[in-house]
Design an enzyme around this catalytic site. Sequence first.
Site, PDB file in Angstrom:
ATOM      1  N   LYS A   1      -5.884 -25.478 -11.818  1.00 41.10           N
ATOM      2  CA  LYS A   1      -5.594 -26.774 -11.186  1.00 41.10           C
ATOM      3  C   LYS A   1      -6.703 -27.163 -10.214  1.00 41.10           C
ATOM      4  CE  LYS A   1      -2.751 -26.933  -7.519  1.00 41.10           C
ATOM      5  NZ  LYS A   1      -3.304 -27.525  -6.314  1.00 41.10           N
ATOM      6  N   ASN A   2      -7.095 -26.204  -9.363  1.00 40.82           N
ATOM      7  CA  ASN A   2      -8.031 -26.533  -8.275  1.00 40.82           C
ATOM      8  C   ASN A   2      -9.473 -26.673  -8.728  1.00 40.82           C
ATOM      9  OD1 ASN A   2      -5.828 -26.643  -6.688  1.00 40.82           O
ATOM     10  ND2 ASN A   2      -6.146 -24.665  -5.698  1.00 40.82           N
TER      11      ASN A   2
ATOM     12  N   ARG B   1      -2.223 -34.584  -2.443  1.00 41.37           N
ATOM     13  CA  ARG B   1      -2.999 -34.426  -1.221  1.00 41.37           C
ATOM     14  C   ARG B   1      -4.490 -34.380  -1.489  1.00 41.37           C
ATOM     15  NH1 ARG B   1      -4.325 -33.901   3.588  1.00 41.37           N
ATOM     16  NH2 ARG B   1      -6.366 -33.047   3.318  1.00 41.37           N
TER      17      ARG B   1
ATOM     18  N   CYS C   1       0.669 -32.081   5.017  1.00 39.55           N
ATOM     19  CA  CYS C   1       1.553 -31.644   3.925  1.00 39.55           C
ATOM     20  C   CYS C   1       2.354 -30.455   4.400  1.00 39.55           C
ATOM     21  CB  CYS C   1       0.745 -31.331   2.677  1.00 39.55           C
ATOM     22  SG  CYS C   1       0.082 -29.669   2.700  1.00 39.55           S
TER      23      CYS C   1
ATOM     24  N   ARG D   1      -3.602 -31.326   7.930  1.00 41.71           N
ATOM     25  CA  ARG D   1      -4.759 -31.128   7.014  1.00 41.71           C
ATOM     26  C   ARG D   1      -5.803 -32.190   7.342  1.00 41.71           C
ATOM     27  NH1 ARG D   1      -2.597 -28.919   1.847  1.00 41.71           N
ATOM     28  NH2 ARG D   1      -4.692 -28.744   1.067  1.00 41.71           N
ATOM     29  N   PRO D   2      -6.534 -32.021   8.473  1.00 48.73           N
ATOM     30  CA  PRO D   2      -7.523 -33.033   8.836  1.00 48.73           C
ATOM     31  C   PRO D   2      -8.664 -33.093   7.822  1.00 48.73           C
ATOM     32  CG  PRO D   2      -7.748 -31.074  10.208  1.00 48.73           C
ATOM     33  CD  PRO D   2      -6.528 -30.865   9.353  1.00 48.73           C
ATOM     34  N   ILE D   3      -9.385 -34.188   7.779  1.00 45.86           N
ATOM     35  CA  ILE D   3     -10.566 -34.315   6.902  1.00 45.86           C
ATOM     36  C   ILE D   3     -11.811 -34.616   7.725  1.00 45.86           C
ATOM     37  CG2 ILE D   3      -9.292 -34.933   4.799  1.00 45.86           C
ATOM     38  CD1 ILE D   3     -10.034 -37.882   5.399  1.00 45.86           C
ATOM     39  N   ASP D   4     -11.815 -34.149   8.976  1.00 40.81           N
ATOM     40  CA  ASP D   4     -12.944 -34.436   9.871  1.00 40.81           C
ATOM     41  C   ASP D   4     -14.259 -33.916   9.302  1.00 40.81           C
ATOM     42  OD1 ASP D   4     -12.871 -31.535  11.915  1.00 40.81           O
ATOM     43  OD2 ASP D   4     -11.497 -31.981  10.267  1.00 40.81           O
TER      44      ASP D   4
ATOM     45  N   ASP E   1      -3.632 -18.937  -1.260  1.00 39.39           N
ATOM     46  CA  ASP E   1      -2.663 -19.394  -2.261  1.00 39.39           C
ATOM     47  C   ASP E   1      -1.896 -18.242  -2.896  1.00 39.39           C
ATOM     48  OD1 ASP E   1      -4.880 -22.054  -3.449  1.00 39.39           O
ATOM     49  OD2 ASP E   1      -3.632 -21.868  -1.656  1.00 39.39           O
TER      50      ASP E   1
ATOM     51  N   ILE F   1      -5.936 -19.384   7.124  1.00 42.60           N
ATOM     52  CA  ILE F   1      -6.427 -20.668   6.602  1.00 42.60           C
ATOM     53  C   ILE F   1      -5.541 -21.839   7.032  1.00 42.60           C
ATOM     54  CG2 ILE F   1      -7.151 -21.915   4.523  1.00 42.60           C
ATOM     55  CD1 ILE F   1      -8.792 -19.386   5.025  1.00 42.60           C
TER      56      ILE F   1
ATOM     57  N   ARG G   1       3.649 -28.829  -9.809  1.00 39.50           N
ATOM     58  CA  ARG G   1       2.329 -29.333  -9.443  1.00 39.50           C
ATOM     59  C   ARG G   1       1.230 -28.363  -9.858  1.00 39.50           C
ATOM     60  NH1 ARG G   1       1.702 -29.231  -3.898  1.00 39.50           N
ATOM     61  NH2 ARG G   1      -0.436 -29.711  -4.549  1.00 39.50           N
TER      62      ARG G   1
HETATM   63  C1  EPZ Z   1      -8.037 -26.291  -1.293  1.00 40.81           C
HETATM   64  O1  EPZ Z   1      -7.432 -27.168  -0.344  1.00 40.81           O
HETATM   65  C2  EPZ Z   1      -6.942 -25.991  -2.333  1.00 40.81           C
HETATM   66  N1  EPZ Z   1      -6.506 -27.230  -2.942  1.00 40.81           N
HETATM   67  C3  EPZ Z   1      -5.762 -25.312  -1.662  1.00 40.81           C
HETATM   68  O2  EPZ Z   1      -4.823 -24.942  -2.678  1.00 40.81           O
HETATM   69  C4  EPZ Z   1      -6.239 -24.036  -0.993  1.00 40.81           C
HETATM   70  O3  EPZ Z   1      -5.175 -23.468  -0.277  1.00 40.81           O
HETATM   71  C5  EPZ Z   1      -7.392 -24.357  -0.007  1.00 40.81           C
HETATM   72  O4  EPZ Z   1      -8.450 -25.049  -0.687  1.00 40.81           O
HETATM   73  C6  EPZ Z   1      -7.986 -23.107   0.616  1.00 40.81           C
HETATM   74  O5  EPZ Z   1      -8.414 -22.226  -0.362  1.00 40.81           O
HETATM   75  C7  EPZ Z   1      -7.262 -27.749  -3.947  1.00 40.81           C
HETATM   76  O6  EPZ Z   1      -8.299 -27.257  -4.320  1.00 40.81           O
HETATM   77  C8  EPZ Z   1      -6.746 -28.988  -4.589  1.00 40.81           C
HETATM   78  P1  EPZ Z   1      -9.818 -26.639   2.809  1.00 40.81           P
HETATM   79  P2  EPZ Z   1      -8.337 -27.957   0.734  1.00 40.81           P
HETATM   80  O7  EPZ Z   1     -10.491 -27.945   2.976  1.00 40.81           O
HETATM   81  O8  EPZ Z   1      -9.578 -28.411   0.072  1.00 40.81           O
HETATM   82  C9  EPZ Z   1      -9.065 -27.120   7.542  1.00 40.81           C
HETATM   83  C10 EPZ Z   1      -2.732 -24.821  -3.759  1.00 40.81           C
HETATM   84  O9  EPZ Z   1      -1.705 -24.196  -3.469  1.00 40.81           O
HETATM   85  N2  EPZ Z   1      -9.938 -28.320   7.422  1.00 40.81           N
HETATM   86  O10 EPZ Z   1     -10.641 -25.470   2.459  1.00 40.81           O
HETATM   87  O11 EPZ Z   1      -7.487 -28.961   1.386  1.00 40.81           O
HETATM   88  C11 EPZ Z   1      -7.725 -27.352   6.841  1.00 40.81           C
HETATM   89  O12 EPZ Z   1      -6.812 -28.023   7.664  1.00 40.81           O
HETATM   90  C12 EPZ Z   1      -3.519 -25.563  -2.664  1.00 40.81           C
HETATM   91  O13 EPZ Z   1      -3.203 -24.904  -4.905  1.00 40.81           O
HETATM   92  C13 EPZ Z   1     -10.277 -29.010   8.568  1.00 40.81           C
HETATM   93  O14 EPZ Z   1      -9.871 -28.633   9.673  1.00 40.81           O
HETATM   94  O15 EPZ Z   1      -8.641 -26.761   1.747  1.00 40.81           O
HETATM   95  C14 EPZ Z   1      -7.278 -25.960   6.512  1.00 40.81           C
HETATM   96  O16 EPZ Z   1      -6.653 -25.380   7.602  1.00 40.81           O
HETATM   97  C15 EPZ Z   1      -2.824 -25.537  -1.347  1.00 40.81           C
HETATM   98  N3  EPZ Z   1     -11.052 -30.113   8.459  1.00 40.81           N
HETATM   99  C16 EPZ Z   1      -8.597 -25.264   6.215  1.00 40.81           C
HETATM  100  O17 EPZ Z   1      -9.636 -26.038   6.813  1.00 40.81           O
HETATM  101  C17 EPZ Z   1     -11.521 -30.565   7.238  1.00 40.81           C
HETATM  102  O18 EPZ Z   1     -12.209 -31.596   7.170  1.00 40.81           O
HETATM  103  C18 EPZ Z   1      -8.874 -25.099   4.718  1.00 40.81           C
HETATM  104  O19 EPZ Z   1      -8.959 -26.358   4.136  1.00 40.81           O
HETATM  105  C19 EPZ Z   1     -11.174 -29.842   6.086  1.00 40.81           C
HETATM  106  C20 EPZ Z   1     -10.377 -28.718   6.203  1.00 40.81           C
END
Ligand code: EPZ
Length: 417
Positions: free
Chosen positions: A22-23, A91, A115, A120-123, A306, A328, A398
């Site tokens: 999926k990812n 998301r 979620c 889940r910020p995107i900063d 995960d 995480i 999902r």
């Molecule tokens: C991906 O999410 C996966 N989703 C998640 O899988 C997985 O848990 C995660 O990576 C970590 O491995 C997909 O690929 C679709 P991150 P993503 O950006 O991209 C913080 C599942 O079950 N962060 O690496 O959203 C964030 O809040 C899902 O399949 C910021 O602070 O993960 C989190 O605490 C759930 N600012 C951490 O980093 C940002 O701009 C990891 O987030 C971006 C992230």
Amino acid sequence: MANFLIEGENRIGGELPIHGAKNAALPILAAALLTRRSVLHNCPDLSDVRAAAHILEHLGCTVEREGDTVIVESDDGVYCDIPDGLMREMRSSVVFLGAILTRCGRARVSFPGGCELGPRPIDIHLASLERMGVNIKEDHGDLDCTIDGKMVGTELNLPFPSVGATENILLAAVLAEGTTVIHNAAREPEIQDLAGFLTAIGAKIHLKNDGTIVVEGVETLLPEVEYRVIPDRIATATYLCAAAATGGELLVTKTEPEYLAAVLPMFEEMGCQVKTGPDLIYLKGPRRLRPVRMVRTMPYPGFPTDAQAPFMALSTLAQGTSVFVENIFESRYKHAAELMRMGARIKVEGRVAVVEGVPALHSAQVRCTDLRGGAALCIAALAAAGVSRVSDIAHIERGYERLEEHLSSLGAKITRE
Ligand code: EPZ
């Protein structure tokens, strides 16, 4: 909302070919905007993948599925906005931002909310795109993004190796002016697969072992590509947990053992026999599981967050105490309370959870709180005495393709209500 009824205490075993990841499929579907025709093999049939297809159709593409192959076609008329409804459906729709900006030179998307796993910020996404020359204006909950001319390659140091941010930067950098260097980038296999797809359409991407990615912007990309999505390492780990929890014997095929290098030793620590081959993993569960001393979730190649919930379900049946540290996500233990309805003994303190194993679980009515938490409840129900009702299974759909069909083929007594 549909439910699963699961009668426990049946050994899970046999052979199972695993579906595509999926990812990996989601960011690759976003990347399909950068070419005219993409033929994606091993693309899993999941509600998140269907949500991504809805976004592509809204943007003006056509999306067809033939078995596990998805064909995406886009011509000149691509739109550049994603309405709130579609953004909220999934998301990780935020990764379309980089692709739309590269394709259209502008993008308007709604701010993705939080979620079940906490904020889940995107900063990091936004700060990186701004460094590449994107003007980002927040407008009534939307992000209005524009570029004067082309995006500009630059040097980026990510404060955290975010998967989503790394994917957005890759999608933004492939046609940018000059070279982009991403330090402390995510290294997950799904990132490598997105880079593989982009390279297949002519991008110049170099992944270094130290987590640095170098992208040399090119003038144009190829109009057509045929690509195979990698196997799903988390689905693989989940089915192996189901076999381990029920003392079963399972051969997972069409998978990649290397992607689970941080996970397989945990199964062995818990008393499972594990053997691997080029694209297969064999596991035989013990009569009684041993505890796992410490599971610390980390960015790849560390233990994947995960797989934390499925492993917690496993550890509830161990002869002893297991400790989990979730590094995480802020609140990724919502499944613990549901597992305790089945007789598990779990103490949660912030990011730490201590699981004291019990000889047996019993059936109960439990509710999925998120995708991987839902899978954990199914694993516990497969081992528990009696018939459990697992509700809100839309979460599970999902990320797991036809879960009840596959589990039934492996000996589970599971029906959909
Ligand atoms: C991906 O999410 C996966 N989703 C998640 O899988 C997985 O848990 C995660 O990576 C970590 O491995 C997909 O690929 C679709 P991150 P993503 O950006 O991209 C913080 C599942 O079950 N962060 O690496 O959203 C964030 O809040 C899902 O399949 C910021 O602070 O993960 C989190 O605490 C759930 N600012 C951490 O980093 C940002 O701009 C990891 O987030 C971006 C992230």
